[in-house]
Design an enzyme around this catalytic site. Sequence first.
Site, PDB file in Angstrom:
ATOM      1  N   GLY A  77      36.033 -74.111 -49.351  1.00 52.40           N
ATOM      2  CA  GLY A  77      35.307 -72.863 -49.541  1.00 52.40           C
ATOM      3  C   GLY A  77      34.171 -72.817 -48.532  1.00 52.40           C
ATOM      4  O   GLY A  77      34.087 -73.655 -47.625  1.00 52.40           O
ATOM      5  N   ASP A  78      33.280 -71.838 -48.695  1.00 50.42           N
ATOM      6  CA  ASP A  78      32.155 -71.711 -47.766  1.00 50.42           C
ATOM      7  C   ASP A  78      31.217 -72.920 -47.831  1.00 50.42           C
ATOM      8  O   ASP A  78      30.522 -73.207 -46.864  1.00 50.42           O
ATOM      9  CB  ASP A  78      31.385 -70.421 -48.071  1.00 50.42           C
ATOM     10  CG  ASP A  78      32.257 -69.193 -47.865  1.00 50.42           C
ATOM     11  OD1 ASP A  78      32.788 -69.033 -46.754  1.00 50.42           O
ATOM     12  OD2 ASP A  78      32.438 -68.415 -48.823  1.00 50.42           O
ATOM     13  N   ARG A 188      36.913 -65.912 -60.617  1.00 53.33           N
ATOM     14  CA  ARG A 188      35.755 -66.392 -61.360  1.00 53.33           C
ATOM     15  C   ARG A 188      34.517 -65.530 -61.095  1.00 53.33           C
ATOM     16  O   ARG A 188      33.672 -65.365 -61.952  1.00 53.33           O
ATOM     17  CB  ARG A 188      35.472 -67.869 -61.034  1.00 53.33           C
ATOM     18  CG  ARG A 188      34.796 -68.190 -59.711  1.00 53.33           C
ATOM     19  CD  ARG A 188      34.478 -69.695 -59.667  1.00 53.33           C
ATOM     20  NE  ARG A 188      34.194 -70.228 -58.361  1.00 53.33           N
ATOM     21  CZ  ARG A 188      32.959 -70.529 -57.910  1.00 53.33           C
ATOM     22  NH1 ARG A 188      31.908 -70.287 -58.644  1.00 53.33           N
ATOM     23  NH2 ARG A 188      32.794 -71.063 -56.721  1.00 53.33           N
TER      24      ARG A 188
HETATM   25  P1  ADP Z   1      34.440 -73.690 -53.538  1.00 46.05           P
HETATM   26  O1  ADP Z   1      34.596 -72.427 -52.780  1.00 46.05           O
HETATM   27  O2  ADP Z   1      35.569 -73.874 -54.480  1.00 46.05           O
HETATM   28  O3  ADP Z   1      33.101 -73.770 -54.200  1.00 46.05           O
HETATM   29  P2  ADP Z   1      33.457 -75.433 -51.466  1.00 46.05           P
HETATM   30  O4  ADP Z   1      34.125 -75.875 -50.229  1.00 46.05           O
HETATM   31  O5  ADP Z   1      32.388 -74.394 -51.348  1.00 46.05           O
HETATM   32  O6  ADP Z   1      34.542 -74.897 -52.504  1.00 46.05           O
HETATM   33  O7  ADP Z   1      32.891 -76.768 -52.123  1.00 46.05           O
HETATM   34  C1  ADP Z   1      32.097 -76.795 -53.260  1.00 46.05           C
HETATM   35  C2  ADP Z   1      31.166 -77.998 -53.198  1.00 46.05           C
HETATM   36  O8  ADP Z   1      31.884 -79.211 -53.176  1.00 46.05           O
HETATM   37  C3  ADP Z   1      30.269 -78.033 -51.960  1.00 46.05           C
HETATM   38  O9  ADP Z   1      28.939 -78.184 -52.410  1.00 46.05           O
HETATM   39  C4  ADP Z   1      30.704 -79.284 -51.209  1.00 46.05           C
HETATM   40  O10 ADP Z   1      29.610 -79.900 -50.598  1.00 46.05           O
HETATM   41  C5  ADP Z   1      31.228 -80.152 -52.311  1.00 46.05           C
HETATM   42  N1  ADP Z   1      32.225 -81.175 -51.917  1.00 46.05           N
HETATM   43  C6  ADP Z   1      32.791 -81.389 -50.713  1.00 46.05           C
HETATM   44  N2  ADP Z   1      33.702 -82.398 -50.777  1.00 46.05           N
HETATM   45  C7  ADP Z   1      33.695 -82.826 -52.063  1.00 46.05           C
HETATM   46  C8  ADP Z   1      34.422 -83.828 -52.767  1.00 46.05           C
HETATM   47  N3  ADP Z   1      35.335 -84.575 -52.160  1.00 46.05           N
HETATM   48  N4  ADP Z   1      34.174 -83.964 -54.082  1.00 46.05           N
HETATM   49  C9  ADP Z   1      33.285 -83.192 -54.715  1.00 46.05           C
HETATM   50  N5  ADP Z   1      32.563 -82.220 -54.110  1.00 46.05           N
HETATM   51  C10 ADP Z   1      32.770 -82.037 -52.796  1.00 46.05           C
HETATM   52 MG    MG Z   2      31.300 -72.589 -52.720  1.00 45.31          MG
END
Ligand code: ADP
Ligand code: MG
Length: 373
Positions: A77-78, A188
């Site tokens: 995601g972003d 969501r």
């Molecule tokens: P989403 O759009 O589903 O929120 P994101 O890419 O924005 O997905 O990630 C959500 C959060 O997860 C971010 O704060 C990121 O830093 C964190 N993140 C990245 N890799 C991992 C990991 N392996 N396990 C848990 N959190 C992670």
């Molecule tokens: Mg996010």
Amino acid sequence: QGPPSSILPPSRRFLVLLNPFAGTGKASGHFQTHVIPTLTEANATFTLLETERPKQAQELVRDEDLSGWDAIVVMAGDGLLFEVVNGLMERPDWACAIKKPLAVLPGGSGNALAASVSYYSGHKQASGTKLLNNCTFILCKGQPVPLDLVSLTTSSGRRIFSFLSFAWGLISDVDIESERYRFMGSARFSFGTFVRLTALRTYRGRLSYLPARTSPDSTPESDSHRHNLNSSTDTVNPNVLEDSLLVPLNEPVPPHWTTVTEDQFVLVLLLYQSHLGADLFTAPMVQSPGEGVMQLFYATSRISRASLLKLFLGMEKGSHMGESIPHITNVPVTAFRLEPLENVGIMTVDGESIPCCSLQGQIHKGLGRIISI
Ligand code: ADP
Ligand code: MG
């Protein structure tokens, strides 16, 4: 700043950073089934790195030699791209590193930049694997183009770089509170909005901004406050990116700024790309990733639930801009300051939460680069 587009070598080498837990947790599978075949066909090579924890991607791009890759591709995601941008800006050679072409493949629940790039490239609004296919095509066929970045400074002195949005109030509450509905994917956000609308809150704060100039020859630099200062007292540090439009947070905003007279808000949003989510076409006036302007939207506490509902329903197609919705204001700006009068509510930068505090920011036109068509 480099040319708007430069020719990449014929066989592109990508560093792919993938968050296997983003969105509904399908990014790894979708990379194998939807992305690899297209990359192979396009004669591109890649190194895939699946993150194991938050901040890992940020540390990697901060510390590693990146010269072996033509672009850093984020499949998440972003939030993961936010880590990458901030990691690049933490490097001693940030001025060069931030020119490394970036690309996004939607793998999270908040895929706003992916949806924006897909829109700029002329695709119809899409989500899910359709959006993924659009973005994979753009990755293989596109070229790096300038990407605006916003530099934010908080009252605690923290510097944060942002490619997408800053939000306070309704939108940031929904973004963070809806984490528990992660299994719904991008739905969501709509679900979370309806939940929040039944229990509307208001947030007290002072909002100031520097309106963007409409004349074609103006640049953010021509609004610089610094030009009025005595240069002998104003030492410029070449090691950090200067925010020429801002004065220190403990001083009043410059006189040519505007301060909103009301101080009760339901939402404050600064958005610098067209989409706030895959199906949130919030800023249809934004046509490219490097326009040098932030779109400020705010709603004061006088807004009705019916108006807010109209706003969120219209946002799916972008039709909300054509309707006049009372107590919602949109102004293009190049800098802003927000001073919460009580430390309540959640603030988000690119969908990631930060502690609620006074902060200000300015846009840096085309500081980064993103692969687009
Ligand atoms: P989403 O759009 O589903 O929120 P994101 O890419 O924005 O997905 O990630 C959500 C959060 O997860 C971010 O704060 C990121 O830093 C964190 N993140 C990245 N890799 C991992 C990991 N392996 N396990 C848990 N959190 C992670
Ligand atoms: Mg996010």
